[in-house]
Design an enzyme around this catalytic site. Structure first.
Site, PDB file in Angstrom:
ATOM      1  N   HIS A 160      -0.757   2.577  -3.973  1.00  0.00           N
ATOM      2  CA  HIS A 160      -1.471   3.803  -3.597  1.00  0.00           C
ATOM      3  C   HIS A 160      -1.468   3.998  -2.084  1.00  0.00           C
ATOM      4  CE1 HIS A 160      -5.199   2.162  -1.798  1.00  0.00           C
ATOM      5  NE2 HIS A 160      -5.135   1.198  -2.692  1.00  0.00           N
ATOM      6  N   CYS A 161      -1.748   5.249  -1.680  1.00  0.00           N
ATOM      7  CA  CYS A 161      -2.027   5.574  -0.284  1.00  0.00           C
ATOM      8  C   CYS A 161      -3.415   6.197  -0.266  1.00  0.00           C
ATOM      9  CB  CYS A 161      -0.940   6.463   0.305  1.00  0.00           C
ATOM     10  SG  CYS A 161      -0.535   7.944  -0.658  1.00  0.00           S
ATOM     11  N   THR A 162      -3.593   7.341   0.377  1.00  0.00           N
ATOM     12  CA  THR A 162      -4.898   8.015   0.373  1.00  0.00           C
ATOM     13  C   THR A 162      -4.992   8.966  -0.811  1.00  0.00           C
ATOM     14  OG1 THR A 162      -5.184   7.818   2.782  1.00  0.00           O
ATOM     15  CG2 THR A 162      -6.468   9.511   1.666  1.00  0.00           C
TER      16      THR A 162
END
Length: 265
Positions: A156-158
């Protein structure tokens, strides 16, 4: 947990990449590759779902500044957490997306409006391909996915749409999935995040209606033109995606063979 038969209320863009047809007609194994946004907004009801997904490794593509600004990831068990930041302070898009999603007053959106947010987003996607730090992190993430002890792998990222989206493209391409199917999964983000996107936009429009539509909407969507910018950069710099995997990300034939052995039925 079977295929895509689950949701995370606090991570509406989460999904399993299993079931897609890869090399030699073999399908990506269900429950092995899971893409999500940041996990800091998971609800109490989400935690048993995450426990059943049972990621062995969680790859976080955010920079320190993004992690500090948001709520801490809610994890279950003791997965290996690997930080592989894909971030360039020279691109205000990263800061702006995080600020929008966290409901902060924005400092970067005026600059983005002048630049043109779609153009700024396309520039980010080109940087995904050529940026030294981006190449190092994306390559390391694929190598982790090629090791059986890291599966299931959650990444994941943001927002789970751009850096996470490009890593999904890289993994699925390496697994031999057709480009049309990859593009469809990439664009699926818009449908899965529509409600959240409209809530954020309504809040922004109450404060700065013209700027919100011009500068903010392109930050909250994925668009074919963004993906095309990355594909074009791959062809420009490396000639082909195979060349990008090899020369850009430093992946060997052994890495790619292990990835397919561990992730294709």
């Amino acid at each position: 947990m079977a295929g895509r038969d689950w949701t995370l209320v606090g991570a509406p863009n989460a999904r399993d990449l299993g079931g897609m047809v890869g090399a030699d007609g073999r399908r990506v194994r269900a429950g092995r590759l899971i893409r999500t946004p940041a996990l800091g907004r998971l609800t109490d009801e989400d935690l048993p779902v995450l426990e059943k997904l049972a990621p062995a490794c969680v790859v976080d593509l955010r920079d320190d500044s993004e992690i500090v600004a948001g709520p801490a990831d809610r994890l279950v068990g003791e997965p290996r957490v690997v930080r592989l930041p894909v971030y360039d302070a020279a691109h205000p898009v990263f800061t702006a997306v995080a600020e929008v999603l966290l409901g902060h007053d924005l400092g970067a959106e005026a600059t983005l409006a002048v630049q043109g947010s779609p153009a700024a987003m396309a520039a980010i996607y080109r940087w995904f391909v050529t940026g030294e730090g981006a190449r190092a992190s994306f390559g390391a993430a694929v190598r982790l996915a090629a090791e059986a002890e890291n599966l299931p792998l959650l990444f994941h990222c943001t927002a789970g749409k751009d850096r996470t989206g490009w890593l999904s493209v890289v993994l699925l391409t390496a697994l031999g999935v057709d480009e049309a199917a990859i593009r469809a999964d990439y664009l699926r983000t818009n449908a899965q995040t529509e409600s959240l996107r409209e809530v954020v936009l309504q809040a922004m429009q109450a404060r700065q209606p013209v700027l919100a539509e011009a500068a903010i909407r392109p930050l909250l969507e994925v668009r074919g033109e963004y993906l095309d910018a990355a594909y074009d950069e791959v062809r420009r710099v490396h000639g082909s995606f195979d060349g990008y995997l090899r020369d850009g990300l430093g992946l060997t034939g052994a890495h790619l063979a292990a990835l397919r052995d561990n992730l294709l039925d």
